[in-house]
Design an enzyme around this catalytic site. Structure first.
Site, short mmCIF file in Angstrom:
data_model
loop_
_atom_site.label_atom_id
_atom_site.label_comp_id
_atom_site.label_asym_id
_atom_site.label_seq_id
_atom_site.Cartn_x
_atom_site.Cartn_y
_atom_site.Cartn_z
N ASP A 143 7.41 3.81 -0.46
CA ASP A 143 7.07 4.83 -1.46
C ASP A 143 6.79 4.23 -2.84
O ASP A 143 6.41 4.97 -3.76
CB ASP A 143 8.22 5.84 -1.60
CG ASP A 143 8.37 6.73 -0.38
OD1 ASP A 143 7.46 6.76 0.46
OD2 ASP A 143 9.43 7.38 -0.27
N LYS B 175 9.02 12.25 -6.50
CA LYS B 175 7.94 12.81 -5.65
C LYS B 175 8.51 13.84 -4.70
O LYS B 175 9.70 13.84 -4.37
CB LYS B 175 7.22 11.71 -4.86
CG LYS B 175 8.09 10.89 -3.89
CD LYS B 175 8.31 11.50 -2.52
CE LYS B 175 9.25 10.65 -1.67
NZ LYS B 175 9.80 11.35 -0.49
O1 C5P Z 1 10.10 1.38 2.99
P1 C5P Z 1 11.48 1.82 2.66
O2 C5P Z 1 12.40 0.65 2.35
O3 C5P Z 1 11.55 2.86 1.60
O4 C5P Z 1 12.04 2.50 3.98
C1 C5P Z 1 13.41 2.79 4.13
C2 C5P Z 1 13.67 3.04 5.60
O5 C5P Z 1 13.04 4.25 6.01
C3 C5P Z 1 13.11 1.98 6.53
O6 C5P Z 1 14.04 0.93 6.69
C4 C5P Z 1 12.91 2.77 7.83
O7 C5P Z 1 14.14 2.93 8.50
C5 C5P Z 1 12.50 4.13 7.31
N1 C5P Z 1 11.03 4.29 7.26
C6 C5P Z 1 10.31 4.42 8.44
N2 C5P Z 1 8.94 4.57 8.40
C7 C5P Z 1 8.30 4.66 7.23
C8 C5P Z 1 9.01 4.56 6.00
C9 C5P Z 1 10.38 4.38 6.06
O8 C5P Z 1 10.88 4.35 9.52
N3 C5P Z 1 6.98 4.83 7.21
#
Ligand code: C5P
Length: 313
Positions: free
Chosen positions: A147, A14
């Site tokens: 994501d 993406k």
């Molecule tokens: O959700 P995911 O594991 O992909 O997110 C990875 C990191 O990115 C999270 O631990 C956080 O630090 C950051 N993140 C965030 N806010 C979001 C998505 C991700 O702070 N909406």
């Protein structure tokens, strides 16, 4: 001899045409207005029965392709976590052998790990015959990462909450993007932390989707979309702060004829929007020789979400 039962799922990368980031939430995440576009650059995830004698409680995973040495092959692998989560939901052992063929840059801001998680969910569901309803799969995706639901559905969507609450977006045509792939990755949490640090002094508005950008997507108009891209990624200043050389990549792509460039998600991949396929090929070729990136790829968007491409049982 019958064919080995195996299921292969193809899952797209993406780009965020817009990534509006709110202030840090108490849970450490950030509220987003996230305009996702799936692009035709794919990982392939294959699920096959566990080898005889393998521990049925531990999925085995192998990985091939550029940057695969950076992909963890233990319980930290998102595809493994997806298999364990789906098996737990159905009260069965996560007995499976997974293989990931990577083409999406690793830690590149293009949701490669999320793609592998969505692919593993779909592949294991088919291999195990568990026939999980779509809404349940989407819920499991959201538990695996912000994501991951988008990797399953693909196309174009607005992501709210931490990015996992999706509304499909209309897209009026094919957009031609070029991606400049960087050497090494950037840590997504580190980029969000840097974003918070850079904005510490100023009040952070509620993230909102840009109506002009959504209208450009709906119209299929690359010029209008390009006009809306500057400043659309709130993580870009943070990615540039952590990796100042990306500024040279941005200038190389726009200098070669791209309509606009922006950091893809948390970076370090840089995305360029071009007017047509011919210009995309020209920009990719110029980036390849510019010395400002590892490689460049001309692609199109939107692309379909996770799709089963091989299934024999
Ligand atoms: O959700 P995911 O594991 O992909 O997110 C990875 C990191 O990115 C999270 O631990 C956080 O630090 C950051 N993140 C965030 N806010 C979001 C998505 C991700 O702070 N909406």
């Amino acid at each position: 001899m019958p064919p080995t039962p195996a299921v292969t799922v193809r899952v797209p990368a993406k780009v965020n045409a817009q990534l509006a980031v709110g202030g840090p939430r108490p849970d450490g995440f950030h509220d987003l207005a996230n305009v996702f576009l799936a692009v035709d650059l794919y990982d392939r995830v294959t699920a096959a029965p566990a080898d005889a004698g393998a521990d049925p409680a531990v999925p085995r995973v192998t990985c091939a392709g550029p940057g695969s040495d950076l992909v963890p092959l233990d319980g930290g692998n998102l595809a493994v976590r997806a298999a364990v989560l789906l098996a737990g939901h159905h009260g069965r052992p996560p007995a499976v052998r997974l293989h990931i063929d990577k083409d999406i840059p690793v830690a590149g801001g293009m949701a490669g790990g999320s793609a592998d998680a969505a692919g593993a969910l779909l592949a294991c569901d088919a291999l195990w015959g568990t026939r999980t309803p779509r809404e349940v799969l989407l819920d499991l995706c959201a538990r695996l990462g912000s994501d991951v639901p988008f990797s399953l559905v693909g196309g174009a969507a607005l992501g709210r909450g931490r990015g996992e609450r999706l509304t499909p977006l209309p897209v009026g045509g094919t957009f031609h993007w070029v991606f400049a792939l960087a050497d090494g990755g950037l840590s997504t949490p580190a980029v969000y932390r840097e974003c918070d640090r850079l904005r510490a002094a100023a009040p952070v508005p509620e993230p909102e989707a840009d109506p002009a950008l959504l209208a450009a997507l709906a119209a299929g108009d690359p010029y209008a979309l390009a006009a809306a891209l500057p400043g659309a990624n709130d993580l870009q200043p943070a990615a540039l702060s952590l990796r100042p050389a990306l500024d040279e990549t941005l200038r190389a792509g726009t200098g070669a004829g791209a309509l606009a460039g922006l950091v893809s998600g948390s970076g370090p991949t840089v995305a360029f929007l071009t007017a047509d396929a011919g210009t995309a090929r020209k920009v990719a070729a110029a980036l390849e020789t510019s010395g400002t990136c590892r490689a460049a790829r001309a692609t199109t968007a939107p692309a379909p979400g996770a799709t089963t491409i091989v299934s024999h049982a």
